[in-house]
Design a protein around this motif. Structure first.
Motif, PDB file in Angstrom:
ATOM      1  N   GLY A   1       0.788  -1.223   0.000  1.00  0.00           N
ATOM      2  CA  GLY A   1       0.000   0.000   0.000  1.00  0.00           C
ATOM      3  C   GLY A   1       0.818   1.270   0.000  1.00  0.00           C
ATOM      4  N   PHE A   2       2.104   1.194   0.309  1.00  0.00           N
ATOM      5  CA  PHE A   2       2.973   2.368   0.303  1.00  0.00           C
ATOM      6  C   PHE A   2       3.507   2.561  -1.121  1.00  0.00           C
ATOM      7  N   VAL A   3       3.150   3.679  -1.737  1.00  0.00           N
ATOM      8  CA  VAL A   3       3.472   3.928  -3.142  1.00  0.00           C
ATOM      9  C   VAL A   3       4.737   4.769  -3.237  1.00  0.00           C
ATOM     10  N   PHE A   4       5.671   4.290  -4.048  1.00  0.00           N
ATOM     11  CA  PHE A   4       6.939   4.971  -4.280  1.00  0.00           C
ATOM     12  C   PHE A   4       7.060   5.281  -5.774  1.00  0.00           C
ATOM     13  N   ALA A   5       7.828   6.313  -6.080  1.00  0.00           N
ATOM     14  CA  ALA A   5       8.114   6.650  -7.476  1.00  0.00           C
ATOM     15  C   ALA A   5       9.564   7.065  -7.589  1.00  0.00           C
ATOM     16  N   SER A   6      10.079   6.987  -8.809  1.00  0.00           N
ATOM     17  CA  SER A   6      11.448   7.422  -9.063  1.00  0.00           C
ATOM     18  C   SER A   6      11.502   8.190 -10.369  1.00  0.00           C
ATOM     19  N   LEU A   7      12.334   9.220 -10.386  1.00  0.00           N
ATOM     20  CA  LEU A   7      12.568   9.998 -11.592  1.00  0.00           C
ATOM     21  C   LEU A   7      13.570   9.322 -12.513  1.00  0.00           C
ATOM     22  N   ASP A   8      14.179   8.248 -12.049  1.00  0.00           N
ATOM     23  CA  ASP A   8      15.219   7.553 -12.800  1.00  0.00           C
ATOM     24  C   ASP A   8      14.653   6.283 -13.425  1.00  0.00           C
ATOM     25  N   PRO A   9      14.568   6.214 -14.762  1.00  0.00           N
ATOM     26  CA  PRO A   9      14.039   4.999 -15.391  1.00  0.00           C
ATOM     27  C   PRO A   9      14.863   3.761 -15.077  1.00  0.00           C
ATOM     28  N   GLY A  10      16.140   3.933 -14.772  1.00  0.00           N
ATOM     29  CA  GLY A  10      17.008   2.789 -14.511  1.00  0.00           C
ATOM     30  C   GLY A  10      17.185   2.471 -13.044  1.00  0.00           C
ATOM     31  N   VAL A  11      16.338   2.996 -12.176  1.00  0.00           N
ATOM     32  CA  VAL A  11      16.471   2.747 -10.742  1.00  0.00           C
ATOM     33  C   VAL A  11      16.345   1.254 -10.458  1.00  0.00           C
ATOM     34  N   MET A  12      17.007   0.774  -9.418  1.00  0.00           N
ATOM     35  CA  MET A  12      16.922  -0.634  -9.020  1.00  0.00           C
ATOM     36  C   MET A  12      15.497  -0.988  -8.638  1.00  0.00           C
ATOM     37  N   PRO A  13      15.117  -2.281  -8.658  1.00  0.00           N
ATOM     38  CA  PRO A  13      13.775  -2.674  -8.211  1.00  0.00           C
ATOM     39  C   PRO A  13      13.495  -2.197  -6.792  1.00  0.00           C
ATOM     40  N   LEU A  14      12.238  -1.845  -6.531  1.00  0.00           N
ATOM     41  CA  LEU A  14      11.871  -1.299  -5.227  1.00  0.00           C
ATOM     42  C   LEU A  14      12.215  -2.246  -4.096  1.00  0.00           C
ATOM     43  N   LEU A  15      11.942  -3.537  -4.254  1.00  0.00           N
ATOM     44  CA  LEU A  15      12.230  -4.479  -3.172  1.00  0.00           C
ATOM     45  C   LEU A  15      13.723  -4.557  -2.880  1.00  0.00           C
ATOM     46  N   ASP A  16      14.559  -4.392  -3.889  1.00  0.00           N
ATOM     47  CA  ASP A  16      16.001  -4.366  -3.656  1.00  0.00           C
ATOM     48  C   ASP A  16      16.398  -3.119  -2.886  1.00  0.00           C
ATOM     49  N   PHE A  17      15.761  -1.996  -3.194  1.00  0.00           N
ATOM     50  CA  PHE A  17      16.052  -0.743  -2.497  1.00  0.00           C
ATOM     51  C   PHE A  17      15.630  -0.828  -1.031  1.00  0.00           C
ATOM     52  N   LEU A  18      14.476  -1.405  -0.767  1.00  0.00           N
ATOM     53  CA  LEU A  18      13.994  -1.522   0.617  1.00  0.00           C
ATOM     54  C   LEU A  18      14.793  -2.562   1.397  1.00  0.00           C
ATOM     55  N   GLY A  19      15.111  -3.685   0.755  1.00  0.00           N
ATOM     56  CA  GLY A  19      15.897  -4.719   1.421  1.00  0.00           C
ATOM     57  C   GLY A  19      15.255  -5.183   2.714  1.00  0.00           C
ATOM     58  N   GLU A  20      16.110  -5.495   3.697  1.00  0.00           N
ATOM     59  CA  GLU A  20      15.639  -5.973   4.986  1.00  0.00           C
ATOM     60  C   GLU A  20      14.803  -4.930   5.717  1.00  0.00           C
ATOM     61  N   ALA A  21      14.980  -3.665   5.371  1.00  0.00           N
ATOM     62  CA  ALA A  21      14.246  -2.595   6.055  1.00  0.00           C
ATOM     63  C   ALA A  21      12.741  -2.698   5.818  1.00  0.00           C
ATOM     64  N   ARG A  22      12.323  -3.382   4.747  1.00  0.00           N
ATOM     65  CA  ARG A  22      10.887  -3.464   4.467  1.00  0.00           C
ATOM     66  C   ARG A  22      10.126  -4.196   5.574  1.00  0.00           C
ATOM     67  N   LYS A  23      10.855  -4.954   6.420  1.00  0.00           N
ATOM     68  CA  LYS A  23      10.191  -5.675   7.503  1.00  0.00           C
ATOM     69  C   LYS A  23       9.549  -4.716   8.501  1.00  0.00           C
ATOM     70  N   GLY A  24      10.027  -3.482   8.553  1.00  0.00           N
ATOM     71  CA  GLY A  24       9.383  -2.492   9.401  1.00  0.00           C
ATOM     72  C   GLY A  24       8.001  -2.128   8.898  1.00  0.00           C
ATOM     73  N   ILE A  25       7.830  -2.076   7.567  1.00  0.00           N
ATOM     74  CA  ILE A  25       6.499  -1.864   7.006  1.00  0.00           C
ATOM     75  C   ILE A  25       5.612  -3.062   7.334  1.00  0.00           C
ATOM     76  N   ASP A  26       6.176  -4.269   7.185  1.00  0.00           N
ATOM     77  CA  ASP A  26       5.417  -5.473   7.534  1.00  0.00           C
ATOM     78  C   ASP A  26       4.949  -5.423   8.983  1.00  0.00           C
ATOM     79  N   GLU A  27       5.825  -4.971   9.864  1.00  0.00           N
ATOM     80  CA  GLU A  27       5.494  -4.947  11.289  1.00  0.00           C
ATOM     81  C   GLU A  27       4.294  -4.057  11.553  1.00  0.00           C
ATOM     82  N   LEU A  28       4.200  -2.944  10.818  1.00  0.00           N
ATOM     83  CA  LEU A  28       3.055  -2.042  10.984  1.00  0.00           C
ATOM     84  C   LEU A  28       1.797  -2.635  10.363  1.00  0.00           C
ATOM     85  N   VAL A  29       1.875  -3.055   9.101  1.00  0.00           N
ATOM     86  CA  VAL A  29       0.684  -3.486   8.375  1.00  0.00           C
ATOM     87  C   VAL A  29       0.125  -4.784   8.948  1.00  0.00           C
ATOM     88  N   ASP A  30       0.986  -5.687   9.388  1.00  0.00           N
ATOM     89  CA  ASP A  30       0.522  -6.962   9.933  1.00  0.00           C
ATOM     90  C   ASP A  30      -0.310  -6.787  11.190  1.00  0.00           C
TER      91      ASP A  30
END
Length: 426
Positions: free
Chosen positions: A147-176
């Motif tokens: 549900g958290f929407v991200f955007a990038s001005l760079d067409p060649g930006v890395m995949p979002l999940l790679d950018f978030l990495g292990e830190a995305r578990k903090g979003i999981d902790e909230l949403v769960d």
């Protein structure tokens, strides 16, 4: 002054940053392209646009953009700019419209940005109107996570999940923590400004060293802060440990790749009592006892995603930092509703956010005063450097680029500074 890549890299040393990092307008302008133009930046939550035609206006790197939902149900992020003469199309912060109409010449656009109508269309060369830029152009990359929407001005930006990495578990902790596995931004937000650089707020999100000095006035005669979580138990924590140090100053901090950070939780026991027991029963009915106990563990006080997003897990809210100028920053605080939880819990969460992070709160007002004093103090002659050496050399490598530092280590701040340095010198 125009900085070379080497000079920009030199503003960040292993244990300190140059004061120009916070004060030089030329550095700020370079950040808009080299940092905000190259990474994933949080735009908004998809619950802000629940229905077709809904839109939410915000900014990204100082540019006006629109989060919108098309009739197909898809979510889009568009430049808030008419493809005809460049006028800003939508001026309200939020709304709903079947088409987005430009007030200047009446050009109309669908919520996915496509051109929907042009007055006196026959007078234009048709090939000009068939070009994608005749519409409200989409940003080069858009993606979302829970549900958290991200955007990038760079067409060649890395995949979002790679950018978030292990830190995305903090979003999981909230949403769960929602019985339905989703959250909603349904209570509006506090929005205010401070006269300081945006990175001062981001540094503070990884700073567990300051509360004893900055927030000591929030402690009552019983040695506890005000309650900031629902339930009869576990809502108010002891501020000082038996050795006289602030409890929060003894907590650890993690630094993640790409500039993210998190803080250990201040609360050491599960919430209980009153409506919280009803909520917990809903969670057990959905997940079972073991999974519920795991979800409701207090692992993190907050999670900060570079460059602008802070997930305040302890307050069940979200903070967004928006740079406006080198010495002016906008901050938004959004209380989060746990979908499926008793309504009184969401009502209480708004109250707790009012107490902790509104412009007239007990906590954020102290921080804003500190940021403005930093911005003023950095104008003074003296050392050109700001020290961020606390806990340096004592970090524990947890693998995958994650470093843990005990006792209010500044490892999380260093992670942000190093990510900034790598982007600015690329």
């Amino acid at each position: 002054m125009t900085y070379s890549k080497e000079q920009l890299a030199g503003l960040v040393q292993a244990d300190r940053v140059h004061r120009a990092y916070y004060t030089d307008p030329a550095v700020f302008e370079a950040e808009m392209a080299k940092v905000f133009g190259k990474v994933w930046v949080y735009v908004g939550h998809d619950s802000l646009v629940p229905d077709p035609g809904d839109y939410y206006c915000t900014t990204l790197a100082g540019q006006p953009v629109v989060l919108s939902r098309h009739e197909s149900g898809s979510v889009h992020v568009l430049y808030n700019r008419c493809g005809h003469r460049g006028a800003k199309v939508l001026s309200r912060t939020r709304g709903n419209a079947r088409v987005f109409s430009c007030m200047y010449h009446g050009w109309a656009f669908r919520p996915n940005g496509e051109l929907a109508g042009v007055p006196m269309r026959a007078d234009f060369p048709e090939e000009a109107l068939r070009e994608p830029r005749a519409g409200m152009e989409p940003l080069p990359r858009v993606d979302s996570y829970r549900g958290f929407v991200f955007a990038s001005l760079d067409p060649g930006v890395m995949p979002l999940l790679d950018f978030l990495g292990e830190a995305r578990k903090g979003i999981d902790e909230l949403v769960d923590r929602s019985p339905e596995g989703r959250v909603e931004f349904a209570a509006g937000c506090h929005r205010y400004h401070f006269r300081g650089n945006w990175k001062l707020q981001m540094d503070n999100m990884a700073d567990t060293y300051h509360p004893a000095a900055a927030h000591g006035s929030t402690v009552g005669p019983d040695g506890r802060q005000f309650q900031r979580r629902a339930g009869d138990q576990g809502g108010a924590a002891l501020f000082f440990a038996p050795n006289g140090e602030a409890v929060v100053s003894q907590l650890g901090v993690r630094g993640f790749p790409h500039g993210h950070s998190s803080e250990q939780s201040l609360f050491d026991k599960e919430q209980a009592g009153g409506v919280w027991d009803d909520y917990r029963a809903l969670m057990v009915a959905r997940h079972g006892e073991e999974r519920t106990a795991d979800i409701l563990k207090n692992r993190r006080h907050s999670l900060t995603l570079f460059p602008t997003l802070d997930i305040l897990i302890a307050q069940t809210s979200v903070r967004v930092v928006k740079p406006i100028a080198v010495d002016l920053t906008e901050v938004e605080i959004w209380p989060v509703r746990l979908a499926g939880a008793p309504a009184v819990i969401s009502d209480d969460l708004v109250k707790y956010v009012n107490m902790t992070h509104s412009a007239s709160s007990f906590i954020q007002t102290d921080d804003l005063e500190a940021f403005e004093r930093c911005q003023e103090g950095l104008k003074a002659q003296g050392s050109d450097w700001v020290l961020v050496a606390r806990g340096m050399g004592a970090e524990v490598d947890e693998g995958d680029g994650v470093l843990f530092g005990a006792r209010s280590s500044e490892v999380g701040q260093r992670a942000k500074h190093y990510a900034w340095r790598d982007l600015m010198s690329a």
